[in-house]
Motif scaffolding. Sequence first.
Motif, short mmCIF file in Angstrom:
data_model
loop_
_atom_site.label_atom_id
_atom_site.label_comp_id
_atom_site.label_asym_id
_atom_site.label_seq_id
_atom_site.Cartn_x
_atom_site.Cartn_y
_atom_site.Cartn_z
N ARG A 1 0.83 -1.20 0.00
CA ARG A 1 0.00 0.00 0.00
C ARG A 1 0.87 1.26 0.00
NH1 ARG A 1 -3.33 -0.49 5.31
NH2 ARG A 1 -1.24 -1.08 6.01
N ASP B 1 4.87 -1.46 3.15
CA ASP B 1 4.04 -0.33 2.76
C ASP B 1 4.90 0.91 2.54
OD1 ASP B 1 1.63 -1.69 2.88
OD2 ASP B 1 1.30 -1.20 5.00
N CYS C 1 -5.09 5.83 2.53
CA CYS C 1 -4.38 4.60 2.16
C CYS C 1 -4.80 4.18 0.74
CB CYS C 1 -4.71 3.47 3.14
SG CYS C 1 -4.19 3.82 4.83
#
Length: 334
Positions: free
Chosen positions: A3, A30, A193
């Motif tokens: 992400r 991430d 996100c």
Amino acid sequence: MRRTIIIGDIHGCFDELLELLEKVDIRPDDLLVSVGDLVDRGPAPGDVVSLFRERPNSVAVMGNHERKHVRGIFSYAQEITRLQLGTHYAETVDWMRTLPYYFENEHVRVVHAAMQSGIPLADQREEILCGSTRGERELAALFPDSHWYDHYTDTKPVVFGHHVTGREPMILDGRIFGLDTGACHGWNLTAVCLPEFTVHSVKAHVDHWSIIKRQWQLPVLQTKPWGDSTWLELTQAIERFAPAPDTATQKWLAALEEWAADLQSAFPTLVASAYRVADELTVEELRRHPAAKVLFQARNGHLDQTSLARQCATPRRTIDLAAALGLVLDEPPN
């Protein structure tokens, strides 16, 4: 799936940052992206910077507050941050110099303050991207009756901070995300996100800036170069800060005022000393003396308190002249 987690203006609110990262369940792979303004106004700018410097897969873009430190443009918030960072300040500013003015991947564009549609990010004005004072003026000229994002027509979403949107982020047309939700003012710290563009927030613990600016007032005052201020500037500064609510600051300002008065009351002694020294030295010795100008005035009978005051326009000049004449005057209170 990896992400991209984009955080709004943090402003030294480290505890809230940790809580937000826990809330989004950040994972090592991430990508963490800050919209800038990591520092100033909050209690722990050093910890925030360290996290972004030390954590792999982390990016921070240049905010107007980082740019102020890089360019040495100091207001009260920057003076406090310099003291908070202490011996790490110089190396932190060196790191700030390396920050990019934008971030872009296949999903999103991230800038601190603003951008113009139809222009590649690499060709955008840095002042506009980071929201400097000059950049704000340029934007106002480009869009005199509206906001830049009202004219954003590119398809790729853009995420930014800089202007507080309120306690909630500003989301327009699913493409425009304003994430500065006033964490340092006691509101919220917000993240988005990707690729889902889900929004998460945590509430700030307190109004950090209102506390920090009071807490650090005395340390900042104590580091100012009072010796280089004119007597008028010194008087005006004391009057400006005199309403300070805490006793320690009031006591220190009273000591500063007394110090300035003591220096000025030494003018008659300095004049008398100049006449004495001028009478003891030869012309050649006077020429080589560090107080030559004052001594020649005394030698010619032209030195008085008024003419001395013109030459001793600051405390530093007064202290230095006294030292040249063999006298010792006090430095500013610490």
